[in-house]
Design an enzyme around this catalytic site. Structure first.
Site, short mmCIF file in Angstrom:
data_model
loop_
_atom_site.label_atom_id
_atom_site.label_comp_id
_atom_site.label_asym_id
_atom_site.label_seq_id
_atom_site.Cartn_x
_atom_site.Cartn_y
_atom_site.Cartn_z
N PRO A 188 0.79 -1.23 0.00
CA PRO A 188 0.00 0.00 0.00
C PRO A 188 0.83 1.29 0.00
O PRO A 188 1.86 1.37 0.66
CB PRO A 188 -0.82 -0.11 1.29
CG PRO A 188 -0.13 -1.14 2.12
CD PRO A 188 0.53 -2.08 1.16
N ASN A 189 0.33 2.22 -0.77
CA ASN A 189 0.85 3.60 -0.88
C ASN A 189 2.15 3.71 -1.67
O ASN A 189 2.65 4.82 -1.88
CB ASN A 189 1.02 4.24 0.51
CG ASN A 189 -0.30 4.25 1.27
OD1 ASN A 189 -1.31 4.68 0.71
ND2 ASN A 189 -0.34 3.75 2.49
N ARG A 216 13.25 3.83 12.71
CA ARG A 216 12.11 4.75 12.58
C ARG A 216 11.18 4.64 13.80
O ARG A 216 11.60 4.22 14.86
CB ARG A 216 11.41 4.47 11.25
CG ARG A 216 12.35 4.69 10.04
CD ARG A 216 11.64 4.55 8.74
NE ARG A 216 10.56 5.53 8.61
CZ ARG A 216 9.57 5.43 7.72
NH1 ARG A 216 9.54 4.41 6.89
NH2 ARG A 216 8.63 6.35 7.67
N ALA A 224 3.07 -0.88 4.73
CA ALA A 224 2.49 -0.80 6.09
C ALA A 224 2.00 -2.15 6.59
O ALA A 224 1.96 -2.39 7.81
CB ALA A 224 1.36 0.23 6.11
N ARG A 238 5.90 10.85 -2.41
CA ARG A 238 5.55 10.52 -1.02
C ARG A 238 6.80 10.64 -0.13
O ARG A 238 7.76 9.89 -0.30
CB ARG A 238 5.06 9.07 -0.99
CG ARG A 238 4.76 8.55 0.38
CD ARG A 238 4.54 7.04 0.35
NE ARG A 238 4.27 6.56 1.68
CZ ARG A 238 4.41 5.30 2.07
NH1 ARG A 238 4.81 4.38 1.21
NH2 ARG A 238 4.15 4.96 3.30
N HIS A 291 12.54 -3.30 1.97
CA HIS A 291 12.04 -1.98 2.37
C HIS A 291 13.01 -0.93 1.89
O HIS A 291 14.23 -1.12 1.97
CB HIS A 291 11.91 -1.87 3.90
CG HIS A 291 10.97 -2.87 4.47
ND1 HIS A 291 9.60 -2.71 4.41
CD2 HIS A 291 11.18 -4.06 5.07
CE1 HIS A 291 9.02 -3.76 4.96
NE2 HIS A 291 9.95 -4.59 5.36
N TYR A 303 11.68 8.16 1.44
CA TYR A 303 11.59 7.10 0.43
C TYR A 303 12.31 7.42 -0.88
O TYR A 303 12.33 6.58 -1.78
CB TYR A 303 10.12 6.78 0.16
CG TYR A 303 9.40 6.29 1.40
CD1 TYR A 303 9.79 5.12 2.04
CD2 TYR A 303 8.32 6.99 1.94
CE1 TYR A 303 9.15 4.66 3.18
CE2 TYR A 303 7.66 6.54 3.08
CZ TYR A 303 8.08 5.38 3.70
OH TYR A 303 7.45 4.93 4.83
N ASN A 315 7.61 -5.87 -1.11
CA ASN A 315 7.66 -4.80 -0.12
C ASN A 315 6.24 -4.69 0.44
O ASN A 315 5.36 -4.09 -0.19
CB ASN A 315 8.08 -3.47 -0.75
CG ASN A 315 8.19 -2.36 0.31
OD1 ASN A 315 7.73 -2.52 1.44
ND2 ASN A 315 8.79 -1.24 -0.07
N GLU A 344 11.83 -10.16 1.37
CA GLU A 344 11.16 -8.92 1.81
C GLU A 344 12.12 -7.75 1.61
O GLU A 344 13.31 -7.88 1.93
CB GLU A 344 10.84 -9.08 3.31
CG GLU A 344 10.28 -7.84 3.99
CD GLU A 344 10.26 -8.01 5.54
OE1 GLU A 344 10.84 -8.99 6.06
OE2 GLU A 344 9.68 -7.14 6.20
C1 DQA Z 1 8.28 0.71 3.82
C2 DQA Z 1 8.33 0.95 5.34
C3 DQA Z 1 6.95 0.85 5.96
O1 DQA Z 1 7.01 1.12 7.36
C4 DQA Z 1 6.00 1.86 5.35
O2 DQA Z 1 4.70 1.69 5.85
C5 DQA Z 1 6.00 1.84 3.85
C6 DQA Z 1 7.26 1.63 3.15
C7 DQA Z 1 9.64 0.93 3.14
O3 DQA Z 1 9.79 0.49 2.01
O4 DQA Z 1 10.52 1.57 3.73
O5 DQA Z 1 4.99 2.08 3.22
O6 DQA Z 1 7.91 -0.65 3.58
#
Ligand code: DQA
Length: 143
Positions: A10-11, A107, A77, A18, A100, A23, A74, A98
């Site tokens: 998501p997002n 964080r 959230a 963003r 990120h 990021y 990835n 996985e």
């Molecule tokens: C994320 C880290 C997560 O905490 C966050 O909610 C994201 C992006 C990252 O790629 O750093 O949406 O997965």
């Protein structure tokens, strides 16, 4: 040719605009183009999906067996909240890596736990978009 499923949670469709201080400034389409180039160099093909929906992500993972040799994800959230995504990965029978962009362990406290890390082959984080490229190479190395 081996096929890899890439899932952006998501997002992540908002990457580029963003929170660029967290990021980075690369858009998702740019990351995807780089991933496709890397895949072509390594003679694998990619199927890339971005979803904001937990159930859809579970469906994708749950139907990956016999279609994909590995999954690069990835979970965004959902990393911190989704027992459903965790269980889908644990039960899917396909090796997962996985990734990120950010280092979640530096964080906010609520991000410092991944429900996903215990059920994947490995996790790469904190290298911005490069986490995806390193993650793909790590996954290919496993296969
Ligand atoms: C994320 C880290 C997560 O905490 C966050 O909610 C994201 C992006 C990252 O790629 O750093 O949406 O997965």
């Amino acid at each position: 040719m081996k096929k890899i499923l890439v899932i952006h949670g998501p997002n992540l469709q908002l990457l580029g605009s963003r929170e660029p201080q967290v990021y980075g400034t690369l858009a998702l389409k740019d990351i995807n183009s780089q991933l496709k180039l890397l895949a072509a160099k390594n003679k694998v093909s990619l199927s890339i999906v971005q979803s904001n929906h937990e159930g859809e992500i579970c469906d994708l993972i749950g139907s990956a067996k016999n279609k994909f040799a590995g999954i690069l994800i990835n979970p965004a959230a959902y990393t911190h909240t989704s027992v459903a995504v965790r269980d889908a990965i644990a039960g899917c029978g396909v090796p997962c890596v996985e990734v990120h962009l950010s280092n979640i362990y530096t964080r906010e406290a609520f991000r410092q736990k991944s429900l996903i890390s215990p059920v994947v082959k490995g996790t790469i984080l904190g290298f911005g978009a490069k986490s995806y490229y390193l993650g793909l190479l790590a996954l290919l190395d496993l296969l």
